[in-house]
Design an enzyme around this catalytic site. Sequence first.
Site, PDB file in Angstrom:
ATOM      1  N   GLN A  10      -5.367  -2.118   9.113  1.00 47.10           N
ATOM      2  CA  GLN A  10      -5.196  -3.442   8.502  1.00 47.10           C
ATOM      3  C   GLN A  10      -5.813  -4.531   9.381  1.00 47.10           C
ATOM      4  OE1 GLN A  10      -3.810  -3.884   5.431  1.00 47.10           O
ATOM      5  NE2 GLN A  10      -4.269  -6.057   5.553  1.00 47.10           N
ATOM      6  N   ASP A  49     -11.865   2.137   3.247  1.00 41.52           N
ATOM      7  CA  ASP A  49     -12.135   0.704   3.139  1.00 41.52           C
ATOM      8  C   ASP A  49     -13.620   0.438   2.886  1.00 41.52           C
ATOM      9  OD1 ASP A  49     -10.228  -1.312   3.266  1.00 41.52           O
ATOM     10  OD2 ASP A  49      -9.920  -1.083   5.421  1.00 41.52           O
ATOM     11  N   LYS A  87       0.844  -1.200   0.000  1.00 45.39           N
ATOM     12  CA  LYS A  87       0.000   0.000   0.000  1.00 45.39           C
ATOM     13  C   LYS A  87       0.879   1.250   0.000  1.00 45.39           C
ATOM     14  CE  LYS A  87      -3.900  -2.393   1.903  1.00 45.39           C
ATOM     15  NZ  LYS A  87      -4.489  -3.024   3.075  1.00 45.39           N
TER      16      LYS A  87
HETATM   17  N1  GUN Z   1      -7.068  -7.347   5.374  1.00 48.88           N
HETATM   18  C1  GUN Z   1      -7.230  -8.064   4.232  1.00 48.88           C
HETATM   19  N2  GUN Z   1      -7.882  -7.329   3.310  1.00 48.88           N
HETATM   20  C2  GUN Z   1      -8.132  -6.137   3.866  1.00 48.88           C
HETATM   21  C3  GUN Z   1      -8.764  -4.948   3.404  1.00 48.88           C
HETATM   22  O1  GUN Z   1      -9.261  -4.838   2.269  1.00 48.88           O
HETATM   23  N3  GUN Z   1      -8.805  -3.926   4.280  1.00 48.88           N
HETATM   24  C4  GUN Z   1      -8.305  -4.002   5.537  1.00 48.88           C
HETATM   25  N4  GUN Z   1      -8.408  -2.946   6.341  1.00 48.88           N
HETATM   26  N5  GUN Z   1      -7.709  -5.081   6.002  1.00 48.88           N
HETATM   27  C5  GUN Z   1      -7.622  -6.137   5.170  1.00 48.88           C
END
Ligand code: GUN
Length: 293
Positions: free
Chosen positions: A97, A120, A53
Amino acid sequence: MAEKIDGKAIAMQIREEVGRDVLKLKEETGVHAGLAVILVGEDPASQVYVKNKGIACEKCNINSFEHKLPADTTEDDLIKLVDELNNDPKVHGILCQLPLPKHIDENKVLLAIDPAKDVDGFHPMNVGKFMTLKKYSDISSMGLFLPCTPYGCCELLDRSGVECSGANAVVIGRSNIVGKPVSMLLMSKNATVTICHSRTKNLPDVVRGADIIVAAIGVPRFVKGDWVKKGAAVIDVGVNRLDTGKLCGDVDYDAAFENAAYITPVPGGVGPMTIAMLMKNTLMSATNVSKLK
Ligand code: GUN
């Protein structure tokens, strides 16, 4: 024989578009998009996601703020950090996350994120707003934050020229992160959607009627080649690690390839799209802010 949908190439294209628009927004309004990512603990898969990211932000000219916290961080301290980021004008998107360590209530943390920074799309306020979406093309004008993986699935269909209007779409899996939201999005694109899950009767026959198949169950090669109608489009959201260490999807790719018109590979299909759509959501959040100035 299918055409492979190259998620990596499409994600790169979206990242380029976002990168250009981030600079344009900055020049025109002075608002420079910023994304804060919080990682609690040392889960290796999460560390890779967070690193990727950060790289994507750099490529998209988005300011990246990484907050790495120890695994024993308390829920209160995490929520305090979220609050600080909620009030930081340089931050337009906040992503915590998942999964979080067991002693932290994920729902409480997701609720603490300002819905206006919820890139998200997991906050109940944004989930609720999403339910009012009538037309896919209204996403930007509504300033709607969609969860990144289902949003990415729909962009793959769009950019590959797959017609959703009037199509029979079968979604396998009913999770809050993929199955449910992707079903709603396909409906907003005028597909007739059937949502299947572990209790669905005659699943292979239901899938055989699909013009569009979205597989999101987390079982390696669950969808067999002879379940795929000739000419169908197949979107495989599964990421499963086999004993050999190799990654594979929820669809038996080689067999499905023979019948499908379009199919996403694993890796290199839906995966790269999730981060690309996160970048797009962060840009949209910054754009929303610039309109308030
Ligand atoms: N963990 C796995 N996929 C995601 C996601 O799309 N967003 C977040 N915040 N955590 C994740």
